[in-house]
Design an enzyme around this catalytic site. Sequence first.
Site, PDB file in Angstrom:
ATOM      1  N   ASP A  68     -10.722   3.202   4.111  1.00 52.71           N
ATOM      2  CA  ASP A  68     -11.248   1.877   3.789  1.00 52.71           C
ATOM      3  C   ASP A  68     -12.765   1.880   3.611  1.00 52.71           C
ATOM      4  O   ASP A  68     -13.321   0.922   3.089  1.00 52.71           O
ATOM      5  CB  ASP A  68     -10.933   0.948   4.978  1.00 52.71           C
ATOM      6  CG  ASP A  68      -9.945  -0.132   4.602  1.00 52.71           C
ATOM      7  OD1 ASP A  68      -9.642  -0.258   3.413  1.00 52.71           O
ATOM      8  OD2 ASP A  68      -9.502  -0.842   5.519  1.00 52.71           O
ATOM      9  N   GLN A  97      -4.779  -1.979   9.625  1.00 53.42           N
ATOM     10  CA  GLN A  97      -4.678  -3.275   8.954  1.00 53.42           C
ATOM     11  C   GLN A  97      -5.263  -4.365   9.849  1.00 53.42           C
ATOM     12  O   GLN A  97      -4.857  -4.532  10.989  1.00 53.42           O
ATOM     13  CB  GLN A  97      -3.194  -3.568   8.647  1.00 53.42           C
ATOM     14  CG  GLN A  97      -2.957  -4.843   7.862  1.00 53.42           C
ATOM     15  CD  GLN A  97      -3.472  -4.770   6.428  1.00 53.42           C
ATOM     16  OE1 GLN A  97      -3.400  -3.744   5.769  1.00 53.42           O
ATOM     17  NE2 GLN A  97      -4.009  -5.882   5.939  1.00 53.42           N
ATOM     18  N   LYS A 103       0.847  -1.202   0.000  1.00 54.55           N
ATOM     19  CA  LYS A 103       0.000   0.000   0.000  1.00 54.55           C
ATOM     20  C   LYS A 103       0.879   1.247   0.000  1.00 54.55           C
ATOM     21  O   LYS A 103       0.605   2.215  -0.708  1.00 54.55           O
ATOM     22  CB  LYS A 103      -0.932  -0.008   1.221  1.00 54.55           C
ATOM     23  CG  LYS A 103      -2.061  -1.025   1.070  1.00 54.55           C
ATOM     24  CD  LYS A 103      -2.823  -1.284   2.353  1.00 54.55           C
ATOM     25  CE  LYS A 103      -3.812  -2.441   2.131  1.00 54.55           C
ATOM     26  NZ  LYS A 103      -4.410  -2.945   3.358  1.00 54.55           N
TER      27      LYS A 103
END
Length: 284
Positions: free
Chosen positions: A119, A96, A52
Amino acid sequence: MLVLDGKEVSGKVRASLVPRIEAFKARNERPPHLTVVIVGDDKASHVYVRNKKIACEKVGMTSTIHSLPADITQNELNELLETLNQDDAVDGILVQFPLPAHLSSHEVLKTVSPEKDADGLTYTSLGYFFAGQPTVRPCTPEGVMTILKHFNINVEGMRAVVVGRSNIVGKPMAHMLTEANATVTLCHSKTKNLSEYTKQADLVVVAAGKARLLGKDDFKKDAVVIDVGMHGTGNNGKLCGDVRFEELQGWAKAATPVPGGVGPMTITTLLQNTCLLAEKRALR
Ligand code: NAD
Protein backbone atom coordinates in the site's frame (compact mmCIF):
# COMPACT_ATOMS: atom_id res chain seq x y z
CA MET A 1 -15.94 16.86 -21.71
CA LEU A 2 -13.40 14.09 -21.76
CA VAL A 3 -14.45 11.27 -19.45
CA LEU A 4 -11.29 9.96 -17.77
CA ASP A 5 -12.14 6.28 -17.88
CA GLY A 6 -10.21 4.54 -15.11
CA LYS A 7 -11.26 1.10 -16.34
CA GLU A 8 -9.60 1.77 -19.70
CA VAL A 9 -6.33 2.85 -18.05
CA SER A 10 -6.54 0.01 -15.59
CA GLY A 11 -6.96 -2.57 -18.36
CA LYS A 12 -3.88 -1.27 -20.13
CA VAL A 13 -1.72 -1.26 -17.00
CA ARG A 14 -2.92 -4.72 -15.91
CA ALA A 15 -2.13 -6.14 -19.37
CA SER A 16 1.39 -4.71 -19.08
CA LEU A 17 1.84 -6.54 -15.76
CA VAL A 18 1.12 -10.00 -17.21
CA PRO A 19 4.48 -10.48 -19.00
CA ARG A 20 6.33 -9.12 -15.92
CA ILE A 21 4.55 -11.68 -13.75
CA GLU A 22 5.34 -14.45 -16.26
CA ALA A 23 9.02 -13.45 -16.22
CA PHE A 24 9.03 -13.40 -12.41
CA LYS A 25 7.44 -16.86 -12.35
CA ALA A 26 10.00 -18.24 -14.78
CA ARG A 27 12.86 -17.00 -12.59
CA ASN A 28 11.41 -17.74 -9.15
CA GLU A 29 9.17 -20.77 -9.74
CA ARG A 30 6.19 -18.96 -8.25
CA PRO A 31 4.20 -15.82 -9.03
CA PRO A 32 4.31 -12.65 -6.88
CA HIS A 33 2.21 -13.14 -3.76
CA LEU A 34 0.04 -10.55 -2.02
CA THR A 35 -1.42 -11.29 1.43
CA VAL A 36 -4.35 -9.29 2.67
CA VAL A 37 -5.21 -9.17 6.36
CA ILE A 38 -8.75 -8.27 7.32
CA VAL A 39 -10.10 -8.06 10.87
CA GLY A 40 -13.80 -8.34 11.70
CA ASP A 41 -16.81 -8.69 9.45
CA ASP A 42 -17.39 -5.25 7.93
CA LYS A 43 -19.25 -6.13 4.73
CA ALA A 44 -17.84 -3.36 2.51
CA SER A 45 -14.28 -4.19 3.60
CA HIS A 46 -14.81 -7.87 2.75
CA VAL A 47 -16.05 -6.89 -0.73
CA TYR A 48 -12.93 -4.70 -1.27
CA VAL A 49 -10.67 -7.54 -0.11
CA ARG A 50 -12.36 -10.08 -2.37
CA ASN A 51 -12.01 -7.69 -5.33
CA LYS A 52 -8.29 -7.37 -4.62
CA LYS A 53 -7.89 -11.16 -4.58
CA ILE A 54 -9.80 -11.55 -7.86
CA ALA A 55 -7.70 -8.79 -9.46
CA CYS A 56 -4.49 -10.54 -8.36
CA GLU A 57 -5.60 -13.85 -9.79
CA LYS A 58 -6.67 -12.31 -13.11
CA VAL A 59 -3.13 -11.05 -13.77
CA GLY A 60 -1.56 -14.33 -12.60
CA MET A 61 -0.46 -13.34 -9.10
CA THR A 62 -1.25 -15.32 -5.93
CA SER A 63 -3.30 -13.75 -3.17
CA THR A 64 -4.01 -15.06 0.32
CA ILE A 65 -6.63 -13.56 2.61
CA HIS A 66 -6.14 -13.79 6.38
CA SER A 67 -9.58 -13.14 7.82
CA LEU A 68 -9.31 -12.60 11.57
CA PRO A 69 -12.06 -12.37 14.21
CA ALA A 70 -13.05 -8.89 15.42
CA ASP A 71 -11.84 -9.65 18.97
CA ILE A 72 -8.24 -10.48 18.03
CA THR A 73 -5.72 -8.68 20.26
CA GLN A 74 -3.11 -6.22 19.02
CA ASN A 75 -0.37 -8.69 20.02
CA GLU A 76 -1.95 -11.49 17.98
CA LEU A 77 -2.28 -9.18 14.98
CA ASN A 78 1.33 -8.01 15.32
CA GLU A 79 2.51 -11.62 15.60
CA LEU A 80 0.78 -12.52 12.34
CA LEU A 81 2.32 -9.48 10.64
CA GLU A 82 5.78 -10.44 11.93
CA THR A 83 5.29 -13.98 10.58
CA LEU A 84 4.30 -12.58 7.17
CA ASN A 85 7.29 -10.18 7.28
CA GLN A 86 9.58 -13.22 7.72
CA ASP A 87 7.83 -15.49 5.19
CA ASP A 88 9.95 -15.59 2.05
CA ALA A 89 6.99 -16.65 -0.06
CA VAL A 90 5.11 -13.41 0.73
CA ASP A 91 5.91 -10.32 -1.36
CA GLY A 92 3.21 -7.87 -0.35
CA ILE A 93 1.24 -7.32 2.86
CA LEU A 94 -1.85 -5.18 3.04
CA VAL A 95 -3.94 -4.64 6.15
CA GLN A 96 -7.47 -3.59 5.27
CA PHE A 97 -8.57 -0.46 7.15
CA PRO A 98 -10.57 0.54 9.10
CA LEU A 99 -9.67 -1.77 11.99
CA PRO A 100 -12.00 -2.39 14.96
CA ALA A 101 -11.66 0.43 17.51
CA HIS A 102 -9.51 -1.52 20.01
CA LEU A 103 -6.77 -2.06 17.38
CA SER A 104 -4.23 0.54 16.34
CA SER A 105 -3.53 1.33 12.70
CA HIS A 106 -0.46 3.20 14.00
CA GLU A 107 0.91 -0.13 15.34
CA VAL A 108 0.17 -1.85 12.03
CA LEU A 109 1.92 0.84 10.00
CA LYS A 110 4.98 0.48 12.22
CA THR A 111 4.96 -3.34 12.10
CA VAL A 112 4.54 -4.17 8.38
CA SER A 113 7.95 -4.46 6.75
CA PRO A 114 8.54 -1.58 4.29
CA GLU A 115 9.97 -4.20 1.91
CA LYS A 116 6.50 -5.76 1.72
CA ASP A 117 4.39 -2.62 2.05
CA ALA A 118 2.13 -3.00 -0.99
CA ASP A 119 0.00 0.00 0.00
CA GLY A 120 3.01 2.30 0.41
CA LEU A 121 1.59 3.59 3.69
CA THR A 122 3.99 2.40 6.40
CA TYR A 123 5.79 5.27 8.08
CA THR A 124 9.09 4.19 6.57
CA SER A 125 7.62 4.08 3.05
CA LEU A 126 5.96 7.47 3.53
CA GLY A 127 9.22 8.92 4.86
CA TYR A 128 11.14 7.84 1.77
CA PHE A 129 8.25 8.97 -0.43
CA PHE A 130 8.06 12.47 1.03
CA ALA A 131 11.86 12.71 0.87
CA GLY A 132 11.66 12.09 -2.87
CA GLN A 133 13.10 8.54 -2.74
CA PRO A 134 10.03 6.31 -2.99
CA THR A 135 10.06 2.53 -3.25
CA VAL A 136 6.35 2.14 -3.79
CA ARG A 137 3.89 5.01 -3.77
CA PRO A 138 0.49 5.19 -2.02
CA CYS A 139 -1.97 3.46 -4.35
CA THR A 140 -4.82 5.93 -4.77
CA PRO A 141 -2.84 9.10 -5.59
CA GLU A 142 -0.45 7.10 -7.75
CA GLY A 143 -3.49 5.77 -9.63
CA VAL A 144 -4.62 9.38 -10.20
CA MET A 145 -1.20 10.29 -11.62
CA THR A 146 -1.39 7.28 -13.96
CA ILE A 147 -4.81 8.40 -15.22
CA LEU A 148 -3.52 11.93 -15.88
CA LYS A 149 -0.51 10.58 -17.73
CA HIS A 150 -2.59 8.17 -19.81
CA PHE A 151 -4.81 11.02 -21.04
CA ASN A 152 -1.81 13.28 -21.69
CA ILE A 153 -2.79 15.80 -19.04
CA ASN A 154 0.46 17.49 -18.12
CA VAL A 155 0.08 19.20 -14.75
CA GLU A 156 3.30 21.20 -14.98
CA GLY A 157 2.52 24.86 -14.33
CA MET A 158 -1.10 24.14 -13.44
CA ARG A 159 -2.82 25.58 -10.40
CA ALA A 160 -3.98 22.48 -8.56
CA VAL A 161 -6.23 22.17 -5.53
CA VAL A 162 -6.43 18.98 -3.48
CA VAL A 163 -9.45 18.73 -1.18
CA GLY A 164 -8.65 16.46 1.80
CA ARG A 165 -5.47 15.98 3.79
CA SER A 166 -5.45 12.30 4.81
CA ASN A 167 -2.18 10.33 4.78
CA ILE A 168 -3.79 7.86 2.38
CA VAL A 169 -4.98 10.29 -0.29
CA GLY A 170 -4.80 14.06 0.19
CA LYS A 171 -1.26 14.62 1.48
CA PRO A 172 0.51 12.19 -0.88
CA MET A 173 -1.62 13.51 -3.76
CA ALA A 174 -0.48 17.09 -3.05
CA HIS A 175 3.13 15.86 -2.88
CA MET A 176 2.92 13.99 -6.21
CA LEU A 177 1.38 16.98 -7.98
CA THR A 178 4.08 19.23 -6.52
CA GLU A 179 6.76 16.82 -7.76
CA ALA A 180 5.09 16.96 -11.18
CA ASN A 181 5.53 20.76 -11.09
CA ALA A 182 1.97 21.87 -10.40
CA THR A 183 1.43 24.67 -7.90
CA VAL A 184 -0.65 23.02 -5.22
CA THR A 185 -3.06 24.26 -2.57
CA LEU A 186 -4.20 21.71 0.00
CA CYS A 187 -7.72 22.34 1.34
CA HIS A 188 -9.45 20.53 4.21
CA SER A 189 -12.42 20.61 6.55
CA LYS A 190 -11.25 23.82 8.22
CA THR A 191 -10.70 25.67 4.93
CA LYS A 192 -12.94 28.73 4.79
CA ASN A 193 -14.83 29.29 1.51
CA LEU A 194 -13.57 26.14 -0.20
CA SER A 195 -15.17 27.15 -3.45
CA GLU A 196 -12.96 30.27 -3.69
CA TYR A 197 -9.97 27.94 -3.96
CA THR A 198 -11.45 25.27 -6.22
CA LYS A 199 -12.82 27.88 -8.65
CA GLN A 200 -9.33 29.17 -9.36
CA ALA A 201 -7.83 25.78 -10.08
CA ASP A 202 -6.94 24.22 -13.43
CA LEU A 203 -7.01 20.83 -11.71
CA VAL A 204 -9.03 19.82 -8.65
CA VAL A 205 -8.63 16.47 -6.89
CA VAL A 206 -11.52 15.93 -4.49
CA ALA A 207 -10.95 13.50 -1.60
CA ALA A 208 -13.15 14.91 1.16
CA GLY A 209 -15.24 11.81 1.76
CA LYS A 210 -18.47 13.85 1.49
CA ALA A 211 -21.00 12.57 -1.03
CA ARG A 212 -21.70 14.99 -3.91
CA LEU A 213 -20.00 17.91 -2.10
CA LEU A 214 -18.93 19.88 -5.20
CA GLY A 215 -20.63 20.66 -8.52
CA LYS A 216 -20.33 22.87 -11.61
CA ASP A 217 -20.42 26.15 -9.66
CA ASP A 218 -17.34 25.12 -7.68
CA PHE A 219 -15.07 24.72 -10.71
CA LYS A 220 -13.84 27.12 -13.33
CA LYS A 221 -14.67 26.49 -16.99
CA ASP A 222 -12.40 23.84 -18.54
CA ALA A 223 -11.03 22.57 -15.23
CA VAL A 224 -9.85 18.99 -14.88
CA VAL A 225 -11.77 17.32 -12.05
CA ILE A 226 -10.64 14.12 -10.33
CA ASP A 227 -13.11 12.57 -7.93
CA VAL A 228 -11.59 10.19 -5.39
CA GLY A 229 -14.71 9.96 -3.21
CA MET A 230 -16.63 6.72 -2.98
CA HIS A 231 -20.03 6.45 -1.32
CA GLY A 232 -22.42 3.53 -1.45
CA THR A 233 -25.57 5.39 -0.54
CA GLY A 234 -25.07 9.01 -1.53
CA ASN A 235 -27.28 9.23 -4.61
CA ASN A 236 -30.51 7.25 -4.22
CA GLY A 237 -28.51 4.21 -3.12
CA LYS A 238 -26.23 4.34 -6.16
CA LEU A 239 -22.46 4.47 -5.85
CA CYS A 240 -21.35 8.10 -6.12
CA GLY A 241 -18.36 10.33 -5.47
CA ASP A 242 -17.63 13.69 -3.85
CA VAL A 243 -18.52 15.48 -7.11
CA ARG A 244 -21.86 15.91 -8.89
CA PHE A 245 -20.45 14.48 -12.09
CA GLU A 246 -23.62 15.01 -14.16
CA GLU A 247 -23.26 18.81 -13.79
CA LEU A 248 -19.82 18.87 -15.39
CA GLN A 249 -20.83 17.98 -18.95
CA GLY A 250 -20.16 21.00 -21.19
CA TRP A 251 -18.27 22.76 -18.38
CA ALA A 252 -15.22 20.76 -17.27
CA LYS A 253 -12.47 19.88 -19.72
CA ALA A 254 -12.12 16.39 -18.27
CA ALA A 255 -13.40 14.46 -15.25
CA THR A 256 -13.32 11.01 -13.67
CA PRO A 257 -16.67 9.25 -13.17
CA VAL A 258 -17.69 7.30 -10.05
CA PRO A 259 -17.80 4.37 -10.43
CA GLY A 260 -15.20 3.61 -13.07
CA GLY A 261 -12.68 6.39 -12.41
CA VAL A 262 -10.13 6.39 -9.61
CA GLY A 263 -11.44 3.21 -7.92
CA PRO A 264 -10.19 0.64 -10.46
CA MET A 265 -6.81 2.37 -10.57
CA THR A 266 -6.30 2.00 -6.82
CA ILE A 267 -6.42 -1.80 -7.12
CA THR A 268 -4.30 -1.74 -10.26
CA THR A 269 -1.61 0.27 -8.47
CA LEU A 270 -1.71 -2.26 -5.64
CA LEU A 271 -0.96 -5.00 -8.19
CA GLN A 272 1.84 -2.89 -9.66
CA ASN A 273 3.32 -2.24 -6.22
CA THR A 274 3.21 -5.94 -5.29
CA CYS A 275 4.91 -6.89 -8.54
CA LEU A 276 7.61 -4.26 -7.97
CA LEU A 277 8.25 -5.38 -4.38
CA ALA A 278 8.49 -9.03 -5.50
CA GLU A 279 10.99 -8.11 -8.23
CA LYS A 280 13.08 -6.05 -5.79
CA ARG A 281 13.26 -8.80 -3.16
CA ALA A 282 14.12 -11.41 -5.79
CA LEU A 283 17.12 -9.30 -6.87
CA ARG A 284 18.68 -9.25 -3.39
P1 NAD B 1 -10.56 10.88 5.37
O1 NAD B 1 -11.90 10.93 6.04
O2 NAD B 1 -9.40 10.27 6.07
O3 NAD B 1 -10.14 12.36 4.97
C1 NAD B 1 -11.04 13.28 4.43
C2 NAD B 1 -10.37 14.62 4.32
O4 NAD B 1 -11.29 15.53 3.74
C3 NAD B 1 -9.95 15.21 5.66
O5 NAD B 1 -8.61 15.65 5.54
C4 NAD B 1 -10.88 16.40 5.88
O6 NAD B 1 -10.19 17.51 6.45
C5 NAD B 1 -11.34 16.73 4.48
N1 NAD B 1 -12.73 17.22 4.44
C6 NAD B 1 -13.80 16.65 5.01
N2 NAD B 1 -14.90 17.38 4.76
C7 NAD B 1 -14.51 18.45 4.05
C8 NAD B 1 -15.16 19.57 3.50
N3 NAD B 1 -16.48 19.75 3.66
N4 NAD B 1 -14.44 20.47 2.82
C9 NAD B 1 -13.11 20.30 2.66
N5 NAD B 1 -12.43 19.25 3.15
C10 NAD B 1 -13.11 18.33 3.83
O7 NAD B 1 -10.82 10.16 3.96
P2 NAD B 1 -9.80 9.51 2.90
O8 NAD B 1 -9.37 8.19 3.39
O9 NAD B 1 -8.79 10.50 2.47
O10 NAD B 1 -10.83 9.26 1.71
C11 NAD B 1 -11.51 10.32 1.10
C12 NAD B 1 -12.58 9.77 0.17
O11 NAD B 1 -11.95 8.99 -0.82
C13 NAD B 1 -13.59 8.83 0.84
O12 NAD B 1 -14.83 8.99 0.18
C14 NAD B 1 -13.05 7.44 0.54
O13 NAD B 1 -14.06 6.46 0.51
C15 NAD B 1 -12.49 7.68 -0.83
N6 NAD B 1 -11.41 6.77 -1.19
C16 NAD B 1 -11.51 6.21 -2.41
C17 NAD B 1 -10.51 5.40 -2.86
C18 NAD B 1 -10.65 4.84 -4.22
O14 NAD B 1 -9.97 3.88 -4.52
N7 NAD B 1 -11.48 5.43 -5.07
C19 NAD B 1 -9.40 5.11 -2.06
C20 NAD B 1 -9.29 5.73 -0.81
C21 NAD B 1 -10.32 6.57 -0.39
